[in-house]
Design a protein around this motif. Structure first.
Motif, PDB file in Angstrom:
ATOM      1  N   ASP A 172       0.835  -1.210   0.000  1.00 43.63           N
ATOM      2  CA  ASP A 172       0.000   0.000   0.000  1.00 43.63           C
ATOM      3  C   ASP A 172       0.865   1.254   0.000  1.00 43.63           C
ATOM      4  OD1 ASP A 172      -2.253  -1.586   0.035  1.00 43.63           O
ATOM      5  OD2 ASP A 172      -2.677  -1.271   2.178  1.00 43.63           O
ATOM      6  N   TRP A 173       1.906   1.250   0.804  1.00 45.37           N
ATOM      7  CA  TRP A 173       2.765   2.433   0.916  1.00 45.37           C
ATOM      8  C   TRP A 173       3.533   2.693  -0.383  1.00 45.37           C
ATOM      9  CZ3 TRP A 173       8.239   2.456   3.130  1.00 45.37           C
ATOM     10  CH2 TRP A 173       8.738   3.765   3.182  1.00 45.37           C
ATOM     11  N   ILE A 174       4.193   1.660  -0.905  1.00 46.84           N
ATOM     12  CA  ILE A 174       4.947   1.850  -2.140  1.00 46.84           C
ATOM     13  C   ILE A 174       3.992   2.197  -3.286  1.00 46.84           C
ATOM     14  CG2 ILE A 174       6.515   0.754  -3.806  1.00 46.84           C
ATOM     15  CD1 ILE A 174       7.788   1.394  -1.101  1.00 46.84           C
ATOM     16  N   GLY A 175       2.831   1.573  -3.313  1.00 43.89           N
ATOM     17  CA  GLY A 175       1.822   1.916  -4.317  1.00 43.89           C
ATOM     18  C   GLY A 175       1.405   3.362  -4.226  1.00 43.89           C
ATOM     19  N   TYR A 176       1.232   3.863  -2.994  1.00 44.64           N
ATOM     20  CA  TYR A 176       0.891   5.268  -2.800  1.00 44.64           C
ATOM     21  C   TYR A 176       2.007   6.180  -3.321  1.00 44.64           C
ATOM     22  CZ  TYR A 176       0.178   9.706  -0.447  1.00 44.64           C
ATOM     23  OH  TYR A 176       0.041  11.041  -0.185  1.00 44.64           O
ATOM     24  N   LEU A 177       3.252   5.853  -2.953  1.00 43.26           N
ATOM     25  CA  LEU A 177       4.376   6.673  -3.402  1.00 43.26           C
ATOM     26  C   LEU A 177       4.438   6.731  -4.925  1.00 43.26           C
ATOM     27  CD1 LEU A 177       7.244   5.599  -0.960  1.00 43.26           C
ATOM     28  CD2 LEU A 177       5.978   7.758  -0.956  1.00 43.26           C
ATOM     29  N   VAL A 178       4.310   5.585  -5.572  1.00 43.76           N
ATOM     30  CA  VAL A 178       4.390   5.542  -7.030  1.00 43.76           C
ATOM     31  C   VAL A 178       3.198   6.249  -7.651  1.00 43.76           C
ATOM     32  CG1 VAL A 178       4.353   3.997  -9.032  1.00 43.76           C
ATOM     33  CG2 VAL A 178       5.815   3.462  -7.087  1.00 43.76           C
ATOM     34  N   ASP A 179       2.023   6.070  -7.088  1.00 45.89           N
ATOM     35  CA  ASP A 179       0.824   6.692  -7.632  1.00 45.89           C
ATOM     36  C   ASP A 179       0.896   8.212  -7.573  1.00 45.89           C
ATOM     37  OD1 ASP A 179      -1.702   6.362  -8.872  1.00 45.89           O
ATOM     38  OD2 ASP A 179      -2.688   6.801  -6.967  1.00 45.89           O
ATOM     39  N   VAL A 180       1.481   8.732  -6.522  1.00 49.09           N
ATOM     40  CA  VAL A 180       1.556  10.183  -6.359  1.00 49.09           C
ATOM     41  C   VAL A 180       2.756  10.768  -7.093  1.00 49.09           C
ATOM     42  CG1 VAL A 180       1.928  12.035  -4.680  1.00 49.09           C
ATOM     43  CG2 VAL A 180       0.316  10.222  -4.176  1.00 49.09           C
ATOM     44  N   GLY A 181       3.927  10.177  -6.904  1.00 44.08           N
ATOM     45  CA  GLY A 181       5.137  10.809  -7.404  1.00 44.08           C
ATOM     46  C   GLY A 181       5.823  10.143  -8.573  1.00 44.08           C
ATOM     47  N   GLY A 182       5.362   8.976  -8.966  1.00 40.64           N
ATOM     48  CA  GLY A 182       6.021   8.281 -10.058  1.00 40.64           C
ATOM     49  C   GLY A 182       7.183   7.439  -9.566  1.00 40.64           C
ATOM     50  N   HIS A 183       7.771   6.695 -10.490  1.00 40.53           N
ATOM     51  CA  HIS A 183       8.843   5.770 -10.125  1.00 40.53           C
ATOM     52  C   HIS A 183      10.104   6.494  -9.649  1.00 40.53           C
ATOM     53  CE1 HIS A 183       6.303   3.152 -12.722  1.00 40.53           C
ATOM     54  NE2 HIS A 183       6.541   2.321 -11.723  1.00 40.53           N
ATOM     55  N   LEU A 184      10.531   7.503 -10.377  1.00 40.85           N
ATOM     56  CA  LEU A 184      11.773   8.198 -10.033  1.00 40.85           C
ATOM     57  C   LEU A 184      11.655   8.948  -8.711  1.00 40.85           C
ATOM     58  CD1 LEU A 184      14.645   8.906 -10.887  1.00 40.85           C
ATOM     59  CD2 LEU A 184      13.723  10.861 -12.128  1.00 40.85           C
ATOM     60  N   ARG A 185      10.569   9.680  -8.528  1.00 33.88           N
ATOM     61  CA  ARG A 185      10.382  10.418  -7.275  1.00 33.88           C
ATOM     62  C   ARG A 185      10.234   9.472  -6.086  1.00 33.88           C
ATOM     63  NH1 ARG A 185       6.785  13.932 -10.445  1.00 33.88           N
ATOM     64  NH2 ARG A 185       7.912  15.844 -10.891  1.00 33.88           N
ATOM     65  N   SER A 186       9.640   8.307  -6.314  1.00 35.55           N
ATOM     66  CA  SER A 186       9.497   7.335  -5.230  1.00 35.55           C
ATOM     67  C   SER A 186      10.859   6.826  -4.780  1.00 35.55           C
ATOM     68  CB  SER A 186       8.621   6.158  -5.673  1.00 35.55           C
ATOM     69  OG  SER A 186       7.321   6.608  -5.957  1.00 35.55           O
ATOM     70  N   ARG A 187      11.744   6.558  -5.745  1.00 33.70           N
ATOM     71  CA  ARG A 187      13.109   6.135  -5.387  1.00 33.70           C
ATOM     72  C   ARG A 187      13.818   7.246  -4.615  1.00 33.70           C
ATOM     73  NH1 ARG A 187      12.558   2.926  -9.853  1.00 33.70           N
ATOM     74  NH2 ARG A 187      13.110   4.296 -11.561  1.00 33.70           N
ATOM     75  N   LYS A 233      13.268  -0.082  -3.048  1.00 34.67           N
ATOM     76  CA  LYS A 233      13.449   0.478  -4.393  1.00 34.67           C
ATOM     77  C   LYS A 233      13.341  -0.609  -5.459  1.00 34.67           C
ATOM     78  CE  LYS A 233      16.486   4.250  -3.042  1.00 34.67           C
ATOM     79  NZ  LYS A 233      17.838   4.816  -3.154  1.00 34.67           N
ATOM     80  N   ARG A 234      13.774  -1.817  -5.126  1.00 36.39           N
ATOM     81  CA  ARG A 234      13.680  -2.911  -6.090  1.00 36.39           C
ATOM     82  C   ARG A 234      12.234  -3.317  -6.354  1.00 36.39           C
ATOM     83  NH1 ARG A 234      18.375  -4.514  -3.227  1.00 36.39           N
ATOM     84  NH2 ARG A 234      17.214  -5.970  -1.892  1.00 36.39           N
ATOM     85  N   ARG A 235      11.322  -2.965  -5.471  1.00 39.67           N
ATOM     86  CA  ARG A 235       9.898  -3.296  -5.657  1.00 39.67           C
ATOM     87  C   ARG A 235       9.162  -2.277  -6.514  1.00 39.67           C
ATOM     88  NH1 ARG A 235       7.579  -5.876  -0.135  1.00 39.67           N
ATOM     89  NH2 ARG A 235       9.404  -7.091   0.429  1.00 39.67           N
ATOM     90  N   ILE A 236       9.705  -1.090  -6.663  1.00 40.26           N
ATOM     91  CA  ILE A 236       9.010   0.002  -7.352  1.00 40.26           C
ATOM     92  C   ILE A 236       8.636  -0.337  -8.793  1.00 40.26           C
ATOM     93  CG2 ILE A 236       9.321   2.361  -8.229  1.00 40.26           C
ATOM     94  CD1 ILE A 236      10.671   3.025  -5.569  1.00 40.26           C
ATOM     95  N   PRO A 237       9.523  -0.954  -9.597  1.00 37.69           N
ATOM     96  CA  PRO A 237       9.137  -1.228 -10.988  1.00 37.69           C
ATOM     97  C   PRO A 237       7.917  -2.137 -11.135  1.00 37.69           C
ATOM     98  CG  PRO A 237      11.502  -1.434 -10.733  1.00 37.69           C
ATOM     99  CD  PRO A 237      10.926  -1.281  -9.355  1.00 37.69           C
ATOM    100  N   GLY A 238       7.549  -2.844 -10.098  1.00 38.63           N
ATOM    101  CA  GLY A 238       6.377  -3.720 -10.152  1.00 38.63           C
ATOM    102  C   GLY A 238       5.049  -2.985 -10.103  1.00 38.63           C
ATOM    103  N   PHE A 239       5.086  -1.687  -9.890  1.00 39.89           N
ATOM    104  CA  PHE A 239       3.849  -0.908  -9.794  1.00 39.89           C
ATOM    105  C   PHE A 239       3.592  -0.165 -11.102  1.00 39.89           C
ATOM    106  CE2 PHE A 239       5.017  -1.691  -5.466  1.00 39.89           C
ATOM    107  CZ  PHE A 239       3.806  -1.891  -4.831  1.00 39.89           C
ATOM    108  N   ASP A 240       2.310  -0.005 -11.413  1.00 41.75           N
ATOM    109  CA  ASP A 240       1.916   0.663 -12.656  1.00 41.75           C
ATOM    110  C   ASP A 240       2.323   2.126 -12.658  1.00 41.75           C
ATOM    111  OD1 ASP A 240       0.755  -1.653 -13.604  1.00 41.75           O
ATOM    112  OD2 ASP A 240      -1.226  -1.156 -12.792  1.00 41.75           O
TER     113      ASP A 240
END
Length: 158
Positions: free
Chosen positions: A85-100, A121-128
């Motif tokens: 949920d947390w990583i999904g939130y980060l990616v949804d709001v800020g994108g892959h690069l900003r999440s890293r 960070k290794r999990r981030i690419p798994g999110f849309d």
């Protein structure tokens, strides 16, 4: 045809009724009140911090409250759900690069261990791809802190 009183021109009605005062002197009408997003945001923020404090008090580790708060990634389905949920939130709001970048920032702040940041960070690419893709705000970082404490509390409940 239905009549909607909200669409009436109050100044015109007053002028037709012959009330004292001209159009310029008529009392200004209030605009319909819109729901106050800031009140809802404040309530959500307050609830999140209340939960944060409650969870911090309930932690059963030897080093409660010391940084980094998240030293290792806990096992278990509850922790995995919170992390997702947390990583999904980060990616949804800020994108892959900003999440890293945010995870690196949290490691610099001492919220998470650098090894944990690398693993997340290794999990981030798994999110849309993100819906919003905007820079993180202080409110987003507060949500992250609450999420970190939730993840830590999952480890302490085992």
């Amino acid at each position: 045809m239905s009549l909607n009183p909200r669409r009436y021109d109050v100044r015109e009605l007053r002028r037709l009724a012959g009330t004292r005062g001209g159009v310029d002197e008529a009392a200004r009408e209030r605009r319909p009140r819109r729901p106050n997003g800031s009140r809802a945001e404040q309530a959500a923020r307050s609830a999140a911090f209340t939960e944060l404090l409650r969870r911090q008090r309930g932690l059963r580790h030897d080093r409660d409250g010391e940084r980094p708060y998240l030293r290792t990634i806990p096992g278990g389905t509850a922790a995995e759900r919170e992390i997702g949920d947390w990583i999904g939130y980060l990616v949804d709001v800020g994108g892959h690069l900003r999440s890293r970048d945010a995870l690196s920032y949290y490691a610099e702040l001492g919220w998470i261990d650098p090894d944990v940041a690398a693993a997340l960070k290794r999990r981030i690419p798994g999110f849309d791809a993100p819906r919003y893709d905007r820079p993180f705000t202080p409110a987003d970082h507060r949500i992250s802190l609450v999420s970190i404490v939730r993840i830590v509390s999952c480890a302490s409940e085992q």
